[in-house]
Enzyme design. Structure first.
Site, mmCIF file in Angstrom:
data_model
loop_
_atom_site.group_PDB
_atom_site.id
_atom_site.type_symbol
_atom_site.label_atom_id
_atom_site.label_comp_id
_atom_site.label_asym_id
_atom_site.label_seq_id
_atom_site.Cartn_x
_atom_site.Cartn_y
_atom_site.Cartn_z
ATOM 1 N N ASP A 158 8.384 -1.679 -3.774
ATOM 2 C CA ASP A 158 9.020 -1.216 -2.540
ATOM 3 C C ASP A 158 8.200 -1.730 -1.345
ATOM 4 O OD1 ASP A 158 10.757 -0.104 -0.820
ATOM 5 O OD2 ASP A 158 10.312 1.979 -1.312
ATOM 6 N N PHE A 207 12.307 10.513 1.692
ATOM 7 C CA PHE A 207 12.782 11.756 2.283
ATOM 8 C C PHE A 207 12.834 11.686 3.802
ATOM 9 C CE2 PHE A 207 8.132 12.264 1.905
ATOM 10 C CZ PHE A 207 7.822 12.494 3.236
ATOM 11 N N ASN A 263 2.847 -0.108 1.868
ATOM 12 C CA ASN A 263 2.931 -1.077 0.762
ATOM 13 C C ASN A 263 3.065 -2.467 1.376
ATOM 14 O OD1 ASN A 263 2.973 0.854 -1.255
ATOM 15 N ND2 ASN A 263 5.002 0.355 -2.020
ATOM 16 N N SER A 289 2.024 18.035 6.028
ATOM 17 C CA SER A 289 1.802 16.618 6.275
ATOM 18 C C SER A 289 0.867 16.514 7.473
ATOM 19 C CB SER A 289 3.123 15.912 6.606
ATOM 20 O OG SER A 289 3.969 15.907 5.486
ATOM 21 N N HIS A 318 -2.417 7.440 1.502
ATOM 22 C CA HIS A 318 -1.030 7.376 1.986
ATOM 23 C C HIS A 318 -0.209 8.609 1.637
ATOM 24 C CE1 HIS A 318 0.446 6.784 -2.027
ATOM 25 N NE2 HIS A 318 1.649 6.427 -1.646
#
Lengths: 138, 453
Positions: free
Chosen positions: B92, B201, B319, B357, B376
């Site tokens: 991804d 999400f 990524n 978060s 991450h």
């Protein structure tokens, strides 16, 4: 014959067995399709003929399984039945007819990102049957 | 395998055998316990064997087993002698996260929480097999691959300051769409502006606690207001780019005997350059994708809160492989499940659907210790099959209800597989990042409403 899912922390891993190559490939596709759309019951009304070529047998399995991801993303199709699958070991060409339906009609969630080459090696067992382990990046 | 504890947040595997450099693992004792449970330490040691690697093969506190590189892996390579590896980026490509800060109070939001979440769910396609309604043509897709968020700006789907607050300005130059296969384009074309499924999400969060007042103010984060977090990547297009080039590299250069998944190509080889260009196309696609989703979210916010003000705090890739300058030298850095953390710049570390978060700020040691990188996310500890076996949907739903979190999910399966119980303790990951001074927390945010594919 069979397939079963094995433990993997982050991804999905399964082991499939078949009495011949055709059956092994069909079992692998069943495991993949179960990962993608779980136990959703499809109305089978779309048929898709596919042809896949590769340089070796492991590569052929990889490309065959990737075809499901390709058809889902590009044409919104999901499948639960494989007809007339034929692996030609000499020419390394696979032909099959996939039976399924348009994905938009169903609710399911597992986004398989890719088939991986992680330990992907088709084993030729003594009694003429085959087995393989496949890891899916999810 | 010899693993030496350096201090409370850092371990080292000395360079032995074929390893060109030592491996450095950021972890606390507690996190190290779960790290040792799978083969990811072997993976970080294998990365140290790749040609042209500089400094250390590094892994972050949220590390776990990945494809070739571990998730949480960071490795830098010399531009002349070094390599690029699709396994060091991930399937991804430019999976990443952005945070939109608003001046909408939690109190006002809670009055219409269900309706807002429902409207976002309707306007942002998510789940598997859900494409965009306005199909774009192939010429437009090529433009997106070249220009990333700049395309969105030209189409009126972005503000100029959005691009300023996106890593690399939301557009990496030198991305040639001709290096991307027709198959990859066919997979990506229906997916522009879609969230996807799995671990992707969209969260509406309460800014619960400001830890660094000065930075929070600079980033636009105010306690008691809501923020929106979007986590997704380059969808099928990026996955196919990775798959295509893994096969091409293997054909051209073979693969290392210690791990077939660590297939790589010299950075200055033709195929290495083509992969870099195709990867950049996918990177641009993902920046644009997150930008379009944010634009749709803004429209929903506008409808419910016509006078609201909002600002993109930052958009970071986790990524990616990039050319960056470190210690006065240009190098190729791979970050696979790791976030850029340059001193003073915003960093985003999302938790899972029921846990906090964080927005952080890059620390003063990140350049020296990790090529300007940190963790991450929380990092998985439980497999999906174990989640189905050991967790009950009712209990998870009960827990979310107790925490008063509203959820819109494509399926029950997704809720179980992404439950907070399958992830490591986010607080421990943040603690390691903070103690090592890679990135320090600015604001803690907790979920009020969650949408997953």
């Amino acid at each position: 014959m069979t397939y079963e899912f094995l433990e993997h922390t982050a991804d999905v891993m399964f082991e499939a067995k078949g009495k011949d190559l055709n059956e092994l490939f069909v079992e692998c596709s069943k495991a993949l399709n179960e990962t993608i759309h779980g136990d959703v019951k499809l109305v089978e009304q779309v048929k898709k003929e596919i042809k896949v070529e590769a340089k070796d047998l492991d590569g052929l399995l990889y490309k065959f399984l990737e075809e499901f991801l390709f058809l889902l993303d590009s044409e919104n199709l999901i499948f639960d039945k494989i007809e007339d699958l034929k692996v030609d070991e000499e020419s390394l060409i696979l032909k099959a007819t996939l039976v399924g339906d348009n994905a938009e009609k169903y609710h399911f969630t597992n986004d398989v990102k890719a088939i991986t080459f992680n330990n992907l090696k088709i084993a030729d067992d003594d009694n003429g049957s085959y087995s393989v382990r496949v890891v899916l990046d999810v | 395998m010899e693993i030496n504890k350096i201090n409370d947040f850092m371990y080292e595997i000395p360079a032995t055998g074929d390893m060109n450099v030592p491996a450095r693992i950021f972890a606390s004792e507690k996190l190290m316990e779960s790290i040792k449970e799978d083969d990811c330490l072997k993976q970080v040691a294998n990365v140290a064997k790749l040609p042209g690697i500089i400094g250390h093969s590094i892994s972050m506190a949220d590390m776990h087993l990945g494809y070739g590189f571990p998730i949480g892996g960071v490795a830098a390579f010399d531009l002349e002698k070094g390599v690029v590896s699709p396994g060091g980026v991930g399937f991804d490509i430019n999976c990443g996260v952005r945070v939109l800060a608003t001046n909408i109070s939690v109190e006002d939001f809670m009055k219409v929480r269900k309706e807002v979440l429902h409207d976002i769910k309707r306007s942002v396609p998510s789940g598997v097999g859900r494409g965009n309604k306005e199909k774009i043509n192939l010429e437009e897709l090529d433009e997106i691959l070249r220009k990333g968020s700049m395309w969105a700006l030209e189409k009126g789907l972005a503000k100029k300051e959005d691009l300023e607050n996106t890593e690399e300005g939301g557009m990496i130059p030198g991305a040639n769409p001709e290096d991307v296969s027709q198959r990859a384009k066919a997979r990506g074309r229906p997916q522009v502006g879609t969230l996807g499924a799995g671990n992707h999400f969209l969260d509406i969060l309460e800014i619960k606690e400001v830890i660094d007042n000065k930075k929070a103010k600079e980033f636009g984060l105010e306690e008691g207001n809501i923020a929106i977090m979007i986590h997704c990547g380059s969808r099928g297009l990026g996955h196919q780019v990775a798959s295509d080039y893994i096969q091409l590299m293997e054909k051209e250069f073979g693969f290392p005997e210690y791990d077939r998944q660590l297939v790589h190509a010299p950075l200055n080889s033709e195929i290495g350059k083509k992969y870099f260009s195709a990867m950049n196309c996918a990177v641009n696609f993902a920046f644009c994708n997150r930008q379009i989703i944010m634009h749709k979210v803004r429209n929903v916010l506008e409808k419910f809160f016509p006078d609201n003000e909002n600002k993109l705090v930052y958009d970071v890739a986790h990524n990616i492989a990039k050319i960056e300058e470190h210690n006065g030298k240009k190098i190729c850095i791979h970050r696979k499940g790791a976030t850029r953390a340059f001193k003073g710049e915003p960093v985003i570390i999302p938790g899972s659907m029921g846990t906090p978060s964080y927005v952080l700020v890059g620390g003063s040691k990140s350049e020296e210790l990790s090529f300007g990188s940190t963790a991450h996310g929380a990092g998985r500890v439980m497999s999906r099959s174990a989640a189905h076996r050991d967790l009950s949907l009712d209990e998870i739903k009960d827990n979310l209800k107790k925490k008063d979190i509203e959820i819109e999910a494509g399926s029950k399966k997704g809720i179980v597989e992404e439950s907070p119980d399958v992830y490591k303790d986010i607080e421990e990951v943040i603690k390691v990042s903070s103690e090592a001074d890679l990135a320090k927390p600015v604001a803690k945010m907790i979920p009020l409403a969650v949408m997953i594919g």
